[in-house]
Design a protein around this motif. Structure first.
Motif, mmCIF file in Angstrom:
data_model
loop_
_atom_site.group_PDB
_atom_site.id
_atom_site.type_symbol
_atom_site.label_atom_id
_atom_site.label_comp_id
_atom_site.label_asym_id
_atom_site.label_seq_id
_atom_site.Cartn_x
_atom_site.Cartn_y
_atom_site.Cartn_z
ATOM 1 N N GLY A 151 0.881 -1.199 0.013
ATOM 2 C CA GLY A 151 -0.154 0.071 -0.037
ATOM 3 C C GLY A 151 0.773 1.337 -0.049
ATOM 4 N N GLN A 152 2.073 1.090 0.352
ATOM 5 C CA GLN A 152 3.077 2.403 0.274
ATOM 6 C C GLN A 152 3.940 2.482 -0.935
ATOM 7 N N TRP A 153 3.842 1.537 -1.873
ATOM 8 C CA TRP A 153 4.578 1.531 -2.907
ATOM 9 C C TRP A 153 4.089 2.584 -4.002
ATOM 10 N N GLN A 154 4.862 3.362 -4.697
ATOM 11 C CA GLN A 154 4.674 4.179 -5.981
ATOM 12 C C GLN A 154 5.535 4.045 -7.050
ATOM 13 N N ALA A 155 4.892 3.923 -8.192
ATOM 14 C CA ALA A 155 5.781 3.441 -9.380
ATOM 15 C C ALA A 155 6.667 4.434 -9.998
ATOM 16 N N GLU A 260 16.289 0.803 5.685
ATOM 17 C CA GLU A 260 17.046 1.080 4.691
ATOM 18 C C GLU A 260 16.176 0.497 3.462
ATOM 19 N N LEU A 261 15.918 -0.654 3.347
ATOM 20 C CA LEU A 261 15.294 -1.196 2.220
ATOM 21 C C LEU A 261 13.998 -0.893 2.011
ATOM 22 N N ALA A 262 13.424 -0.587 3.103
ATOM 23 C CA ALA A 262 11.997 0.199 2.815
ATOM 24 C C ALA A 262 11.891 1.620 2.219
ATOM 25 N N ARG A 263 12.978 2.095 2.232
ATOM 26 C CA ARG A 263 13.163 3.634 1.616
ATOM 27 C C ARG A 263 13.361 3.603 0.271
ATOM 28 N N HIS A 264 13.777 2.512 -0.326
ATOM 29 C CA HIS A 264 14.244 2.412 -1.638
ATOM 30 C C HIS A 264 13.060 2.236 -2.520
ATOM 31 N N PRO A 265 12.849 3.170 -3.745
ATOM 32 C CA PRO A 265 11.563 3.273 -4.706
ATOM 33 C C PRO A 265 11.294 2.045 -5.305
ATOM 34 N N GLN A 266 12.192 1.115 -5.373
ATOM 35 C CA GLN A 266 11.634 -0.131 -6.254
ATOM 36 C C GLN A 266 11.090 -1.236 -5.291
ATOM 37 N N VAL A 267 11.189 -0.919 -3.917
ATOM 38 C CA VAL A 267 10.894 -2.122 -2.934
ATOM 39 C C VAL A 267 9.645 -1.664 -2.548
ATOM 40 N N HIS A 268 8.585 -2.626 -2.578
ATOM 41 C CA HIS A 268 7.117 -2.588 -2.365
ATOM 42 C C HIS A 268 6.736 -3.664 -1.005
ATOM 43 N N GLY A 269 7.659 -4.066 -0.317
ATOM 44 C CA GLY A 269 7.520 -4.859 0.853
ATOM 45 C C GLY A 269 8.818 -5.076 1.527
ATOM 46 N N VAL A 270 8.691 -4.980 2.926
ATOM 47 C CA VAL A 270 9.845 -5.494 3.708
ATOM 48 C C VAL A 270 9.102 -5.851 4.979
ATOM 49 N N PHE A 271 9.567 -7.313 5.365
ATOM 50 C CA PHE A 271 9.015 -7.687 6.648
ATOM 51 C C PHE A 271 10.249 -8.590 7.330
#
Length: 329
Positions: A151-155, A260-271
């Protein structure tokens, strides 16, 4: 439409992609507001969004709060006999407690996210899946912490200024879950099917006056309960590769690497997870070269001790939405 043989640029043009990104920022944004920010007419916005929704390439649904929904969820990796993967994937996708299902490249693994109670979980893992005779192994990871979700990812088809203009003000997470009555729950359930329903349509769906629906939605919005997800095939946004990275990270660096990974624009999920690995990152890349560069340039310096990369061959269900082959808009 088979996107393996169809040029995605012939399905969605640049403006279509910008409109999808506007809904990634705020799935309930009014056409007039989107038009003002993007510099087009409201009529153009309404026409294009309607065309994409009718063609089945775009659907906007409500998503639960990331902490409420993700923590405690199960990430399933189901290995299946060749020739049976579609049957198992569809059976999982038909369940209301499984909002995400993917068929992985290679044709013998299904990935799924399960949000259920212990009874349903145990019946699936220890009874129903083994009873198919098609499952060779199931690996289960419990989500311990969510750094980012779909829900937080933008293309990335909007400028930072445009995205900021469309974004809703951040809502602090309540210290305790807010009280909800039957009408609140009915509205949230209806928005889980289509988050862009008008007040009038929602009023008819829940059998309540439109004025009451407006007030309730305003309250639910203030409580941060109207998060949305614009469900679209990422290939239509220029992202041809959807990958899962199953990572081993030293425990003392888990929070740092996850953030750090959650801030990357290509990443759409980190758990952060239990199981054989302790961190899952999901990302979209324009091509396999882009995935390689992410692994070497982004992941490499973070001190990850081991990484297993799996690639999604076909998304079956995303954010509770069963995906169908889209028709040309």
């Amino acid at each position: 439409m088979d996107l393996a043989t169809t040029d995605p640029d012939s399905v969605l043009d640049a403006l279509d992609r910008r409109l999808v990104c506007a809904l990634q920022v705020d799935g309930r944004a009014e056409p007039g507001r989107i038009a003002e920010v993007l510099g087009v007419s409201a009529r153009t916005v309404t026409r294009r969004l309607g065309r994409m929704r009718r063609a089945g390439v775009l659907r906007v649904v409500r998503m639960p709060d990331i902490e409420d929904a993700a923590v405690g969820a199960l990430l399933l990796r189901v290995r299946v006999l060749r020739g049976r993967v579609d049957t198992i994937a569809q059976a999982l996708a038909d369940r209301s407690d499984i909002p995400f299902v993917d068929v992985m490249l290679g044709g013998h693994e299904v990935g799924a996210v399960m949000m259920s109670d212990a009874g349903a979980r145990d019946r699936l893992l220890y009874g129903q899946l083994p009873a198919t005779g098609a499952v060779t192994e199931t690996t289960t990871h419990a989500v311990l912490h969510a750094f980012a979700d779909a829900g937080q990812w933008q293309a990335g088809w909007l400028t930072g200024q445009e995205a900021a203009a469309l974004a809703r003000p951040p809502v602090p997470r309540p210290a305790t879950p807010p009280p909800l009555d039957d009408l609140d729950r009915a509205l949230l359930e209806s928005l889980g099917e289509d988050a862009r329903q008008s007040h009038a349509v929602l009023a008819g769906a829940v059998d309540a006056p439109e004025s009451t629906v407006r007030r309730r939605l305003h309250r639910l919005d203030r409580l941060g309960l109207l998060r949305t997800h614009a469900t679209v095939d990422p290939r239509l946004l220029g992202m041809a590769v959807d990958a899962n990275l199953w990572l081993d990270v030293p425990p003392g660096r888990l929070a740092e690497v996850g953030a750090e990974l959650a801030r990357h624009p290509q990443v759409h999920g980190v758990f952060a997870t239990s199981g054989p690995t302790n961190l899952l990152a999901t990302l979209f890349c324009p091509d396999h070269g882009g995935l390689y560069r992410f692994l070497t340039d982004t992941l490499g310096p973070l001190g990850v001790t081991r990484a297993e990369t799996t690639i999604t061959a076909r998304a079956v269900k995303r954010a509770g939405v069963l995906l169908h082959r889209p028709r040309r808009p």
